[in-house]
Design a protein around this motif. Structure first.
Motif, PDB file in Angstrom:
ATOM      1  N   THR A  62      -4.682 -16.583  16.080  1.00  0.00           N
ATOM      2  CA  THR A  62      -4.951 -17.830  15.359  1.00  0.00           C
ATOM      3  C   THR A  62      -5.035 -18.967  16.365  1.00  0.00           C
ATOM      4  O   THR A  62      -4.141 -19.117  17.213  1.00  0.00           O
ATOM      5  N   GLU A  86      -8.752 -16.372  13.746  1.00  0.00           N
ATOM      6  CA  GLU A  86      -8.572 -17.387  12.718  1.00  0.00           C
ATOM      7  C   GLU A  86      -8.723 -18.775  13.325  1.00  0.00           C
ATOM      8  O   GLU A  86      -8.091 -19.103  14.329  1.00  0.00           O
ATOM      9  N   ALA A  88      -7.807 -22.540  12.801  1.00  0.00           N
ATOM     10  CA  ALA A  88      -6.841 -23.347  12.071  1.00  0.00           C
ATOM     11  C   ALA A  88      -6.793 -24.742  12.686  1.00  0.00           C
ATOM     12  O   ALA A  88      -7.416 -25.016  13.716  1.00  0.00           O
ATOM     13  N   GLY A 126      -4.772 -23.126   7.666  1.00  0.00           N
ATOM     14  CA  GLY A 126      -3.520 -23.295   8.397  1.00  0.00           C
ATOM     15  C   GLY A 126      -3.480 -24.560   9.211  1.00  0.00           C
ATOM     16  O   GLY A 126      -4.514 -25.044   9.688  1.00  0.00           O
ATOM     17  N   TYR A 152      -0.928 -22.991   4.467  1.00  0.00           N
ATOM     18  CA  TYR A 152       0.310 -22.808   5.220  1.00  0.00           C
ATOM     19  C   TYR A 152       0.386 -23.818   6.360  1.00  0.00           C
ATOM     20  O   TYR A 152      -0.617 -24.363   6.821  1.00  0.00           O
ATOM     21  N   ASP A 277      -3.020 -15.828   9.223  1.00  0.00           N
ATOM     22  CA  ASP A 277      -3.425 -15.751   7.816  1.00  0.00           C
ATOM     23  C   ASP A 277      -3.357 -14.314   7.301  1.00  0.00           C
ATOM     24  O   ASP A 277      -2.943 -14.072   6.163  1.00  0.00           O
ATOM     25  N   LEU A 281      -0.424 -14.392   4.712  1.00  0.00           N
ATOM     26  CA  LEU A 281      -1.089 -14.625   3.436  1.00  0.00           C
ATOM     27  C   LEU A 281      -1.733 -13.368   2.887  1.00  0.00           C
ATOM     28  O   LEU A 281      -2.209 -13.363   1.751  1.00  0.00           O
TER      29      LEU A 281
END
Length: 297
Positions: A62, A86, A88, A126, A152, A277, A281
């Motif tokens: 991330t 990811e 974010a 995120g 989040y 994530d 999640l």
């Protein structure tokens, strides 16, 4: 007689805070924000090096990315997404959440989210506050994050520190608002204290074997996924030295910086890693993980 299978070791979350060396909060007294545009920016080459390392080790991560960086280096955002990582948010201008009003905070996180989504073509769910700057004095920030569409946050560090920290907060992922999780970076509980075991200057200062042992204990004793973080400038020993900084800041920023790339490479091999994530999640979150994390022990 067949023995029952052991629970698999949790997969850990690897995260990178995408900012450059001159944007760290500790340098704020020495580098004016209005001078950022005139400084050598090294984030592009450092992210390329990180992406190559992650690809070599077959790890997805991330990237908490500053809007300021994304706006100037859109190719960095596109490369992150193209690598299957990811995307974010780290906010737009690396301003501490605790220094902003609710309205200014909303502007910062909403503009960064829109910019990243427009450039990356993926949802951004995120957020990580610069310098882990959500604490007891600005818990309203969670309401703003939820209202801005985040799912989040990874903005609370449950340790005692001179610049940040909320040591009595839960150590593992927990709901802070309906529809919003707080996912703290990892600490190890020893006696009555939480010890940092998730990256940054501590990872550079402590022997690698000790950092590995702490993460392993979180996996095996707590049964939880660890959250690790580092910055692109931490793998860049050739970055320009900032003149005039005090001894504590110099030590914290530069200690063992020439060893970080190699240590990250070892860490990627020694544990299982993934995107935040997907781990928190997605299906890998165990049904009782959030409930268990409400205990500070």
């Amino acid at each position: 007689m067949l023995m029952p299978a052991k629970n698999p070791t949790p997969r850990n979350a690897m995260s990178i805070d995408v900012e450059d060396y001159f944007q760290v909060s500790a340098f704020a007294p020495y580098i004016r924000r209005e001078d950022w545009n005139g400084l050598e920016c090294r984030v592009e080459r450092n992210i390329a090096s990180i992406l190559a390392l992650l690809a070599e080790k077959n790890v997805k991560a991330t990237f908490f990315t500053l809007g300021w960086i994304a706006e100037r280096y859109p190719q960095v955002v596109k490369a992150i997404v193209a690598g299957g990582h990811e995307l974010a948010s780290h906010g737009y201008g690396h301003e501490r959440a605790s220094d902003l009003s609710p309205a200014a905070f909303l502007e910062d996180i909403a503009s960064a989210k829109k910019l990243l989504e427009d450039l990356g073509g993926v949802p951004v769910v995120g957020y990580r506050a610069p310098s882990f700057s959500i604490g007891k004095g600005n818990l309203w920030a969670f309401d703003v994050l939820r209202d801005a569409g985040y799912r989040y946050s990874s903005s609370v560090y449950p340790i005692a520190h001179d610049h940040y920290g909320m040591p009595d907060s839960p150590r593992f992922a927990y709901p802070v608002r309906e529809g919003l999780l707080e996912i703290p970076v990892t600490t190890l509980r020893m006696g009555s204290k939480n010890l940092p075991s998730s990256g940054g200057g501590y990872f550079r200062l402590l022997p690698y074997a000790l950092s590995r042992w702490m993460i392993r204990r979180v996996n095996e004793v707590d049964g939880q996924s660890a959250v690790f973080y580092f910055h692109p400038w931490e793998i860049d020993p050739g970055q320009p030295r900032v003149p005039g900084i005090d001894a504590k800041t110099r030590f914290r920023h530069y200690v063992n910086i020439e060893r970080t790339h190699g240590r990250i490479a070892r860490l990627l091999e020694d544990f299982r890693w993934g995107r935040m994530d997907e781990i928190f999640l997605g299906r890998e979150s165990s049904p009782g993980a959030v409930e268990r994390s409400l205990s500070p022990a």
